[in-house]
Design a protein around this motif. Structure first.
Motif, PDB file in Angstrom:
ATOM      1  N   THR A  73      -5.484   2.113   0.147  1.00 56.27           N
ATOM      2  CA  THR A  73      -6.258   2.413   1.357  1.00 56.27           C
ATOM      3  C   THR A  73      -7.756   2.526   1.102  1.00 56.27           C
ATOM      4  O   THR A  73      -8.547   1.925   1.845  1.00 56.27           O
TER       5      THR A  73
ATOM      6  N   ASP B  78     -10.351   0.030   2.898  1.00 50.39           N
ATOM      7  CA  ASP B  78     -11.422   0.569   3.753  1.00 50.39           C
ATOM      8  C   ASP B  78     -12.777   0.019   3.323  1.00 50.39           C
ATOM      9  O   ASP B  78     -13.603  -0.361   4.155  1.00 50.39           O
TER      10      ASP B  78
ATOM     11  N   GLY C 227      -0.544   4.952   0.393  1.00 46.50           N
ATOM     12  CA  GLY C 227      -1.978   4.799   0.570  1.00 46.50           C
ATOM     13  C   GLY C 227      -2.731   4.450  -0.700  1.00 46.50           C
ATOM     14  O   GLY C 227      -3.950   4.621  -0.776  1.00 46.50           O
TER      15      GLY C 227
ATOM     16  N   ASP D 188       0.840  -1.208   0.000  1.00 44.61           N
ATOM     17  CA  ASP D 188       0.000   0.000   0.000  1.00 44.61           C
ATOM     18  C   ASP D 188       0.873   1.257   0.000  1.00 44.61           C
ATOM     19  O   ASP D 188       0.787   2.094   0.900  1.00 44.61           O
TER      20      ASP D 188
ATOM     21  N   ASP E 284       3.411  -1.192   3.934  1.00 45.23           N
ATOM     22  CA  ASP E 284       3.612   0.080   3.207  1.00 45.23           C
ATOM     23  C   ASP E 284       4.858   0.061   2.338  1.00 45.23           C
ATOM     24  O   ASP E 284       5.013   0.942   1.508  1.00 45.23           O
TER      25      ASP E 284
END
Length: 181
Positions: free
Chosen positions: A140, A144, A137, A134, A167
């Motif tokens: 992300t 989510d 992000g 990720d 990350d």
């Protein structure tokens, strides 16, 4: 070491930072002694990935459908290039030839491959580690949404947990290696 399949974009119009990420990923996989399994392309992040791996002395296995070979995007420099008759058979071979899966940023094809291995893991058709990188992000919003889907019981928490998130590439590879040992 392991054969690690990397899912990533093959677009020719990406920012250089994504190509650099893919090249560094290939180099890190090679440095750690892993074989890179890819979708068999020589363009975009996929091309940068295998170039990085080979520049660092790594082995590459490409799996590509004939239709993409016909478009002249095959990684002909692969140590092993497997040509399939369809995208579906390509994914089957990618799963069979790999010990683990790493997902870098990408579009629909990348998501298709990620969801294929994730779905088959939830069905216990394989127990191979899968890690999503990720970076900045990128995933992300998707993660989510998948958490929300899990909260609504469309996906079991145990199924959600079959994919790990990191990350950075080194952290992702540490997760994979810890699972494989």
């Amino acid at each position: 070491m392991a054969a690690i399949c990397v899912f990533c974009a093959s677009s020719r119009t990406l920012d250089q930072r994504w190509l650099d990420l893919a090249e560094a990923t290939g180099a890190e996989l090679a440095r750690r002694g892993h074989t890179v399994v890819s979708g068999g392309g020589c363009v975009g992040m996929m091309g940068a990935l295998v170039e990085g791996a080979r520049a660092a002395g790594g082995r590459t296995v490409g799996i590509i459908p004939q239709a993409l070979v016909d478009l002249e995007v095959a990684d002909l420099a692969s140590d092993e290039l497997v040509i399939t008759d369809s995208m579906a058979s390509r994914k089957i071979l990618m799963v069979e030839k790999s010990d683990a899966f790493l997902t870098l940023p990408g579009g629909l094809g990348t998501l298709d491959e990620l969801f294929e291995v994730w779905t088959t893991a939830t069905l216990a058709l394989h127990r191979k580690p899968t890690v999503v990188v990720d970076t900045d992000g990128f995933y992300t919003p998707l993660l989510d949404w998948l958490r929300a889907v899990t909260d609504q019981n469309f996906l079991k928490p145990a199924g959600f947990d079959l994919v790990q998130v990191a990350d950075t590439v080194p952290t992702a590879l540490d997760l994979i290696e810890a699972t494989l040992t």
